[in-house]
Scaffold this motif. Sequence first.
Motif, PDB file in Angstrom:
ATOM      1  N   PHE A 197      -3.362   2.268  11.194  1.00  0.00           N
ATOM      2  CA  PHE A 197      -2.097   1.534  11.130  1.00  0.00           C
ATOM      3  C   PHE A 197      -1.449   1.495  12.517  1.00  0.00           C
ATOM      4  CE2 PHE A 197      -2.805   2.796   6.748  1.00  0.00           C
ATOM      5  CZ  PHE A 197      -2.480   1.631   6.062  1.00  0.00           C
ATOM      6  N   LYS A 198      -0.905   0.333  12.858  1.00  0.00           N
ATOM      7  CA  LYS A 198      -0.377   0.126  14.211  1.00  0.00           C
ATOM      8  C   LYS A 198       0.859   0.982  14.490  1.00  0.00           C
ATOM      9  CE  LYS A 198      -3.342  -3.286  14.874  1.00  0.00           C
ATOM     10  NZ  LYS A 198      -3.964  -3.346  13.530  1.00  0.00           N
ATOM     11  N   ASN A 199       1.731   1.061  13.514  1.00  0.00           N
ATOM     12  CA  ASN A 199       2.964   1.831  13.662  1.00  0.00           C
ATOM     13  C   ASN A 199       3.569   2.066  12.274  1.00  0.00           C
ATOM     14  OD1 ASN A 199       4.163  -0.660  12.964  1.00  0.00           O
ATOM     15  ND2 ASN A 199       4.533  -1.188  15.109  1.00  0.00           N
ATOM     16  N   ARG A 200       4.736   2.677  12.255  1.00  0.00           N
ATOM     17  CA  ARG A 200       5.371   3.012  10.985  1.00  0.00           C
ATOM     18  C   ARG A 200       5.716   1.762  10.178  1.00  0.00           C
ATOM     19  NH1 ARG A 200      10.749   6.688   9.765  1.00  0.00           N
ATOM     20  NH2 ARG A 200      11.793   4.688   9.620  1.00  0.00           N
ATOM     21  N   ASP A 201       6.148   0.705  10.873  1.00  0.00           N
ATOM     22  CA  ASP A 201       6.502  -0.538  10.191  1.00  0.00           C
ATOM     23  C   ASP A 201       5.281  -1.148   9.494  1.00  0.00           C
ATOM     24  OD1 ASP A 201       8.310  -2.841   9.635  1.00  0.00           O
ATOM     25  OD2 ASP A 201       6.903  -3.893  10.943  1.00  0.00           O
ATOM     26  N   HIS A 202       4.137  -1.072  10.151  1.00  0.00           N
ATOM     27  CA  HIS A 202       2.900  -1.593   9.560  1.00  0.00           C
ATOM     28  C   HIS A 202       2.575  -0.842   8.265  1.00  0.00           C
ATOM     29  CE1 HIS A 202      -1.694  -2.493  10.121  1.00  0.00           C
ATOM     30  NE2 HIS A 202      -1.144  -3.252   9.190  1.00  0.00           N
ATOM     31  N   PHE A 203       2.699   0.476   8.305  1.00  0.00           N
ATOM     32  CA  PHE A 203       2.427   1.290   7.117  1.00  0.00           C
ATOM     33  C   PHE A 203       3.419   0.968   5.999  1.00  0.00           C
ATOM     34  CE2 PHE A 203       2.548   5.509   4.858  1.00  0.00           C
ATOM     35  CZ  PHE A 203       1.256   5.447   4.364  1.00  0.00           C
ATOM     36  N   GLN A 204       4.681   0.789   6.370  1.00  0.00           N
ATOM     37  CA  GLN A 204       5.710   0.457   5.380  1.00  0.00           C
ATOM     38  C   GLN A 204       5.430  -0.897   4.728  1.00  0.00           C
ATOM     39  OE1 GLN A 204       8.013   2.176   4.091  1.00  0.00           O
ATOM     40  NE2 GLN A 204       9.979   1.144   3.865  1.00  0.00           N
ATOM     41  N   ARG A 205       5.024  -1.874   5.541  1.00  0.00           N
ATOM     42  CA  ARG A 205       4.685  -3.200   5.001  1.00  0.00           C
ATOM     43  C   ARG A 205       3.554  -3.086   3.975  1.00  0.00           C
ATOM     44  NH1 ARG A 205       5.971  -7.947   8.276  1.00  0.00           N
ATOM     45  NH2 ARG A 205       7.424  -7.363   9.922  1.00  0.00           N
ATOM     46  N   PHE A 206       2.592  -2.227   4.282  1.00  0.00           N
ATOM     47  CA  PHE A 206       1.477  -2.028   3.359  1.00  0.00           C
ATOM     48  C   PHE A 206       1.964  -1.425   2.042  1.00  0.00           C
ATOM     49  CE2 PHE A 206      -1.800   1.122   1.934  1.00  0.00           C
ATOM     50  CZ  PHE A 206      -2.630   0.208   1.307  1.00  0.00           C
ATOM     51  N   LEU A 207       2.796  -0.380   2.118  1.00  0.00           N
ATOM     52  CA  LEU A 207       3.270   0.284   0.902  1.00  0.00           C
ATOM     53  C   LEU A 207       4.091  -0.648   0.017  1.00  0.00           C
ATOM     54  CD1 LEU A 207       4.328   3.831   2.184  1.00  0.00           C
ATOM     55  CD2 LEU A 207       2.175   3.135   1.121  1.00  0.00           C
ATOM     56  N   LEU A 208       4.756  -1.622   0.632  1.00  0.00           N
ATOM     57  CA  LEU A 208       5.588  -2.567  -0.121  1.00  0.00           C
ATOM     58  C   LEU A 208       4.847  -3.858  -0.466  1.00  0.00           C
ATOM     59  CD1 LEU A 208       8.922  -2.141   1.888  1.00  0.00           C
ATOM     60  CD2 LEU A 208       8.474  -1.335  -0.442  1.00  0.00           C
ATOM     61  N   SER A 209       3.557  -3.911  -0.146  1.00  0.00           N
ATOM     62  CA  SER A 209       2.785  -5.141  -0.327  1.00  0.00           C
ATOM     63  C   SER A 209       2.239  -5.278  -1.746  1.00  0.00           C
ATOM     64  CB  SER A 209       1.611  -5.169   0.660  1.00  0.00           C
ATOM     65  OG  SER A 209       0.621  -4.219   0.276  1.00  0.00           O
ATOM     66  N   ASP A 210       1.749  -6.482  -2.040  1.00  0.00           N
ATOM     67  CA  ASP A 210       1.092  -6.735  -3.322  1.00  0.00           C
ATOM     68  C   ASP A 210      -0.191  -5.918  -3.456  1.00  0.00           C
ATOM     69  OD1 ASP A 210       3.063  -8.522  -4.015  1.00  0.00           O
ATOM     70  OD2 ASP A 210       1.938 -10.301  -3.407  1.00  0.00           O
ATOM     71  N   LEU A 211      -0.793  -5.553  -2.316  1.00  0.00           N
ATOM     72  CA  LEU A 211      -2.014  -4.746  -2.354  1.00  0.00           C
ATOM     73  C   LEU A 211      -1.756  -3.415  -3.053  1.00  0.00           C
ATOM     74  CD1 LEU A 211      -3.258  -5.321   1.322  1.00  0.00           C
ATOM     75  CD2 LEU A 211      -4.215  -6.348  -0.755  1.00  0.00           C
ATOM     76  N   VAL A 212      -0.681  -2.745  -2.657  1.00  0.00           N
ATOM     77  CA  VAL A 212      -0.345  -1.456  -3.263  1.00  0.00           C
ATOM     78  C   VAL A 212       0.197  -1.655  -4.676  1.00  0.00           C
ATOM     79  CG1 VAL A 212       1.188   0.547  -3.101  1.00  0.00           C
ATOM     80  CG2 VAL A 212      -0.008  -0.269  -1.071  1.00  0.00           C
ATOM     81  N   ALA A 213       0.926  -2.739  -4.890  1.00  0.00           N
ATOM     82  CA  ALA A 213       1.442  -3.019  -6.239  1.00  0.00           C
ATOM     83  C   ALA A 213       0.293  -3.122  -7.243  1.00  0.00           C
ATOM     84  CB  ALA A 213       2.263  -4.305  -6.230  1.00  0.00           C
ATOM     85  N   GLU A 214      -0.803  -3.758  -6.839  1.00  0.00           N
ATOM     86  CA  GLU A 214      -1.967  -3.875  -7.718  1.00  0.00           C
ATOM     87  C   GLU A 214      -2.620  -2.515  -7.959  1.00  0.00           C
ATOM     88  OE1 GLU A 214      -3.342  -6.392  -9.538  1.00  0.00           O
ATOM     89  OE2 GLU A 214      -1.433  -7.350  -9.060  1.00  0.00           O
ATOM     90  N   MET A 215      -2.686  -1.692  -6.903  1.00  0.00           N
ATOM     91  CA  MET A 215      -3.250  -0.346  -7.055  1.00  0.00           C
ATOM     92  C   MET A 215      -2.410   0.475  -8.029  1.00  0.00           C
ATOM     93  SD  MET A 215      -4.192   0.769  -3.157  1.00  0.00           S
ATOM     94  CE  MET A 215      -4.721  -0.450  -1.958  1.00  0.00           C
ATOM     95  N   GLU A 216      -1.091   0.364  -7.901  1.00  0.00           N
ATOM     96  CA  GLU A 216      -0.200   1.143  -8.765  1.00  0.00           C
ATOM     97  C   GLU A 216      -0.261   0.653 -10.214  1.00  0.00           C
ATOM     98  OE1 GLU A 216       3.650   1.124  -6.973  1.00  0.00           O
ATOM     99  OE2 GLU A 216       3.045   2.468  -5.352  1.00  0.00           O
ATOM    100  N   LYS A 217      -0.469  -0.631 -10.394  1.00  0.00           N
ATOM    101  CA  LYS A 217      -0.637  -1.176 -11.748  1.00  0.00           C
ATOM    102  C   LYS A 217      -1.890  -0.593 -12.392  1.00  0.00           C
ATOM    103  CE  LYS A 217      -1.250  -5.540 -14.256  1.00  0.00           C
ATOM    104  NZ  LYS A 217      -1.414  -7.016 -14.117  1.00  0.00           N
ATOM    105  N   GLU A 218      -2.968  -0.546 -11.613  1.00  0.00           N
ATOM    106  CA  GLU A 218      -4.223   0.028 -12.116  1.00  0.00           C
ATOM    107  C   GLU A 218      -4.059   1.521 -12.380  1.00  0.00           C
ATOM    108  OE1 GLU A 218      -8.962   0.398 -10.838  1.00  0.00           O
ATOM    109  OE2 GLU A 218      -7.539  -0.649  -9.524  1.00  0.00           O
ATOM    110  N   LEU A 219      -3.317   2.194 -11.500  1.00  0.00           N
ATOM    111  CA  LEU A 219      -3.062   3.628 -11.670  1.00  0.00           C
ATOM    112  C   LEU A 219      -2.321   3.894 -12.976  1.00  0.00           C
ATOM    113  CD1 LEU A 219      -3.088   6.500 -10.259  1.00  0.00           C
ATOM    114  CD2 LEU A 219      -0.754   5.950  -9.542  1.00  0.00           C
TER     115      LEU A 219
END
Length: 334
Positions: free
Chosen positions: A113-135
């Motif tokens: 991850f490039k920086n903290r903002d990049h990591f935050q964008r990932f955590l708030l993204s649809d990518l993580v939302a889908e993972m959490e739905k599966e979880l």
Amino acid sequence: MKKRKIFCLILLLTLIFTISFLSADAANVTLKLGNKEADNHHESLALKKFAELVEEKTNGEIKVDLYFNEALGKPDTQLENTIQGVQDIYVVGYYVLEKYIKDFGVTEMLHFFKNRDHFQRFLLSDLVAEMEKELLEKTGLRVISIDRNWWLGPYRVICAKKPILTLEDIKGLRLRAPDSKMMIRIWGELGANLTVIPWSEVYLALSQGMVEAATGTIMDMSYQKFYEVTPHITKTDEKFQQACLFMNNAKFQSLTKEQQQALYDAANEAGEYCTKLLYEGLDEALKDMESKGAIFHETDLTPWQAQARKALLEMEAEGAITKGLMDKIDALYP
């Protein structure tokens, strides 16, 4: 006719009793929450704030009992207990979930991850939302810290008895690791020999020579006093970290809508408090550690980053990381 009236009356009284019982049950709830950090850690202090906010926002209907420093068991135990409903909430990083959802392991990708903002964008993204739905579907674990603001850090380091400045210094280094496939693989590719040791046992392992070094946040060095036995602390910033509040969904669904919203709101407000405490305590912690013998180092991390990226691409080719996922995460950074 008389019997019918009596029957209807009994049915009505039963319904009233049932509703009253359920209402009383929802109004007297105690949640059991555990984490792995010591009680003086800013995460734990923020969890005390969370408990206060929950009680306040529910007018005393919900109380949260707190168990710090792995008092309820090691990560796997607490995670499984939360899934089974023995424990209600577990506060930990996303890495523990990779055993259920492989792609959660990417939160532990070192030097990615490039920086903290990049990591935050990932955590708030649809990518993580889908993972959490599966979880949620697979395990019944629900994330209640939805603002993603429980920051740890604010940066990562490695502590050792000698300075760790180059890849040559890492070769053969007996390094403590959490039970994370991603971290074990990448640190191994960098040359370290990894031993999985529970967080609450790391100080003892360092002092007895079971391992020579450990990684963690700079504030971990202060809270856990690792600098007493491994005084050389090198800034590595190999990843970004947040704690997350995972709750047993059956327990969550047993609450009223108002109580559920109170948990969400309390988690988000306490997350802001967590991050505030982190930055407020940093300067004092650095001065305190330095006065007690800690020696701080910085180094050129470019070779480390190149080696880590090579390892990540190999893992993607092997199927350990879903093909194309790294590109999607990269695309989140403008």
